[in-house]
Write an enzyme that holds these catalytic residues in place. Structure first.
Site, PDB file in Angstrom:
ATOM      1  N   HIS A   1       2.795 -11.496  14.224  1.00 23.57           N
ATOM      2  CA  HIS A   1       3.921 -12.023  15.005  1.00 23.57           C
ATOM      3  C   HIS A   1       3.721 -13.491  15.371  1.00 23.57           C
ATOM      4  O   HIS A   1       4.666 -14.175  15.797  1.00 23.57           O
ATOM      5  CB  HIS A   1       4.085 -11.188  16.279  1.00 23.57           C
ATOM      6  CG  HIS A   1       5.497 -11.119  16.773  1.00 23.57           C
ATOM      7  ND1 HIS A   1       6.509 -11.958  16.333  1.00 23.57           N
ATOM      8  CD2 HIS A   1       6.091 -10.300  17.696  1.00 23.57           C
ATOM      9  CE1 HIS A   1       7.632 -11.669  16.943  1.00 23.57           C
ATOM     10  NE2 HIS A   1       7.407 -10.665  17.787  1.00 23.57           N
TER      11      HIS A   1
ATOM     12  N   THR B   1       0.850  -1.188   0.000  1.00 23.24           N
ATOM     13  CA  THR B   1       0.000   0.000   0.000  1.00 23.24           C
ATOM     14  C   THR B   1       0.884   1.236   0.000  1.00 23.24           C
ATOM     15  O   THR B   1       1.909   1.275   0.694  1.00 23.24           O
ATOM     16  CB  THR B   1      -0.959   0.012   1.212  1.00 23.24           C
ATOM     17  OG1 THR B   1      -1.784   1.178   1.147  1.00 23.24           O
ATOM     18  CG2 THR B   1      -0.209  -0.013   2.532  1.00 23.24           C
TER      19      THR B   1
END
Length: 423
Positions: free
Chosen positions: A394, A342
Site C-alpha cells: 500500500h 501463484t
C-alpha cells in the site's frame, strides 16, 4: 593436483550446503564432469571438475555448510585403475572415508573400482533432500518403500517411514536425528509422539524472507471473483487444435499471464519496486510463476510476457516447472521478475492471502474453480467461479489502482477474446 572450490554462486549468496557427492574418493572424473551438488538458498548447483583425474579426498561431507571459495575436494593425477593398488596396500585408509562420509544408504565401501562402480549402480535412487533427511533420522534408504513408480525416494517417503518406525519400534530412540541429540528431548519425543526435524536450508530461507516481507511492507489484499464460463468454453473448443499446432497444452495460466500483463500496462505502479524514497517503474514485463517443489515454493520467471504469444508462454511455464521439480533452475531463472502469479487452486484452495515476493509490490493469487449459484441478470444460474486475490504494498499502490487492476484481470478472463488484442 587440483582443488575443487565452491564457485561464485550469486551476488547475494555466500554459502551453500553439500547436498550430494556425485564422485567418491578413488573414482575417476573427467574435465568438465559434475563432481558435487550444492544446495543454496534459491537453487541447487552442480559443480564441475576443472581437471581430469582421480578424486583423492573430500574435505567436506554431505550436509556441511561451505562458503564460496572454500576447497571441498582434491583431484589428483592417475586413473581409476591406479587407485585400486593403493586401497590394497593400505586397507585401513580405505575404511576411513567410509566413516567420515557416512553414506545415507549405509552400503559397504567397495574394495576395488569395479566393485565400487557396481555398488554405485545398485544404490537407492533418492533426491538430495531425501538423502539428507534420511541421514539425519538414521534411516536406511534401502529399507524405504517409495510411492514413486520409478522407485525414486522422496522426502515424503522418508517421513512416512520414520513415522512408522517411531510408532512401532521402541528402538527408534537409538535412531533419533542429530537434531534431537543436540536438544534436550521432551518426554513426548522420547515416547515417539513427536519427531524433531531440522528445516532444510531452502525452507529456512523461505521462512526468513516471508517474515521480512510481512514486517517491512504495508501489505494489503483485495479480492474479486471471476466467472470462468467463457474461458473454459474457449479452452475446450481450442485445446486439441492448440496442442496439434504448438505441441504444448493450452492451460489457464497463459490466459491469466496475458491478462495480468495487459493490466500491468494500464496500472504501471503495480509493476514497480520501492527503492528507499524512489519508486522504480519497470518498463518490462517479467512475470514470476510460483511452482511447488518438495522443498517449498520457487518462483521462476517468464520473460517478456508482453512479447510472447499463448503457446510461447505455455511452453516457458512448462519448461521452468520441469526444471524446478528436477532442481535444475539457475539463479538467472529466478531473478529480476516484476510481478508474480501463484495458483493455490491446484491444491484445492478456495481463498487465501498471498504474500509479496521479495521486492515486488504485487502478487496475484488464483484459486480453485468451484460451481456456485450466481445472479445473472434477474436469474440465478450455476456457474464455475474462481476467487482471485491481489496482495499489494500500500506504500506504492493506492486502493483505486489495486481494485482497478484486479477488475481488469477479471474482465479480460470473462471476455477472453479481448486478450487477442493484447497478444
Amino acid at each position: 593436483m587440483a582443488e575443487i572450490k565452491v564457485p561464485e554462486l550469486a551476488e547475494s549468496i555466500t554459502e551453500g550446503t553439500i547436498a550430494q557427492w556425485l564422485k567418491q574418493p578413488g573414482e575417476t572424473v573427467e574435465k568438465g564432469e559434475f563432481i558435487v551438488e550444492l544446495e543454496t538458498d534459491k537453487v541447487n548447483v552442480e559443480v564441475i571438475s576443472e581437471e581430469a583425474g582421480v578424486v583423492q579426498e573430500h574435505l567436506a561431507q554431505e550436509g556441511d555448510t561451505v562458503e564460496v571459495g572454500q576447497v571441498i575436494a582434491i583431484v589428483g593425477e592417475g586413473s581409476g585403475e591406479a587407485a585400486a593398488p593403493k586401497a590394497e596396500e593400505a586397507p585401513q585408509k580405505s575404511e576411513e572415508p567410509a566413516k567420515t562420509e557416512a553414506p545415507a544408504t549405509q552400503e559397504p565401501v567397495a574394495e576395488d573400482p569395479a566393485a565400487e562402480e557396481q555398488s554405485s549402480s545398485d544404490r537407492t535412487i533418492a533426491s538430495p533432500a531425501a538423502r539428507k533427511l534420511a541421514r539425519e533420522k538414521g534411516i536406511d534408504l534401502a529399507a524405504i518403500s517409495p510411492v514413486d513408480p520409478m522407485g525414486r525416494v522422496r522426502v515424503q517417503d522418508v517421513e512416512a517411514h520414520g513415522s512408522k518406525q517411531a510408532a512401532s519400534a521402541p528402538a527408534a530412540k537409538a535412531e533419533a536425528p542429530k537434531a534431537q541429540k543436540a536438544a534436550a528431548p521432551s518426554s513426548d519425543e522420547e515416547n515417539g509422539r513427536i519427531v524433531r526435524e531440522k528445516m532444510s536450508r531452502r525452507r529456512q530461507t523461505i521462512a526468513k524472507r516471508l517474515l521480512e516481507v510481512r514486517q517491512s511492507t504495508a501489505m494489503l489484499t483485495t479480492f474479486n471473483e471471476i466467472d470462468m464460463t467463457n474461458v473454459m468454453a474457449l479452452r475446450s473448443r481450442k485445446k486439441d487444435q492448440f496442442l496439434k499446432n504448438n505441441d504444448v497444452k493450452l492451460g489457464f495460466m497463459s490466459f491469466f499471464t496475458k491478462a495480468v500483463t495487459a493490466a500491468l500496462k494500464k496500472y504501471p505502479y503495480v509493476n514497480a519496486e520501492l527503492d528507499g524514497t524512489d519508486v522504480l517503474l519497470k518498463q518490462f514485463y517479467d512475470v514470476g510463476i510460483a511452482v511447488s517443489t518438495e522443498e517449498g515454493l520457487v518462483v521462476p520467471i517468464v520473460r517478456d510476457t508482453d512479447k510472447k504469444n499463448f503457446a510461447e508462454i505455455e511452453a516457458s511455464i512448462g519448461e521452468l516447472a520441469t526444471k524446478a521439480r528436477d532442481k535444475k533452475l539457475s539463479i538467472a531463472d529466478m531473478t529480476g521478475g516484476s510481478f508474480t502469479i501463484t495458483n493455490g487452486g491446484v491444491f484445492g484452495s478456495l481463498m487465501s492471502t498471498p504474500i509479496l515476493n521479495g521486492t515486488q509490490v504485487g502478487i496475484l493469487g488464483m484459486h480453485t474453480i468451484q460451481k456456485r449459484p450466481v445472479a445473472i441478470g434477474d436469474e440465478v444460474q450455476i456457474r464455475p467461479m474462481m476467487y482471485v486475490a491481489l496482495s499489494y504494498d500500500h506504500r506504492v499502490i493506492d486502493g483505486s489502482d489495486s481494485v482497478g487492476f484486479l477488475k481488469m484481470v477479471k474482465d479480460m478472463i470473462e471476455n477472453p477474446e479481448d486478450l487477442l488484442l493484447e497478444s
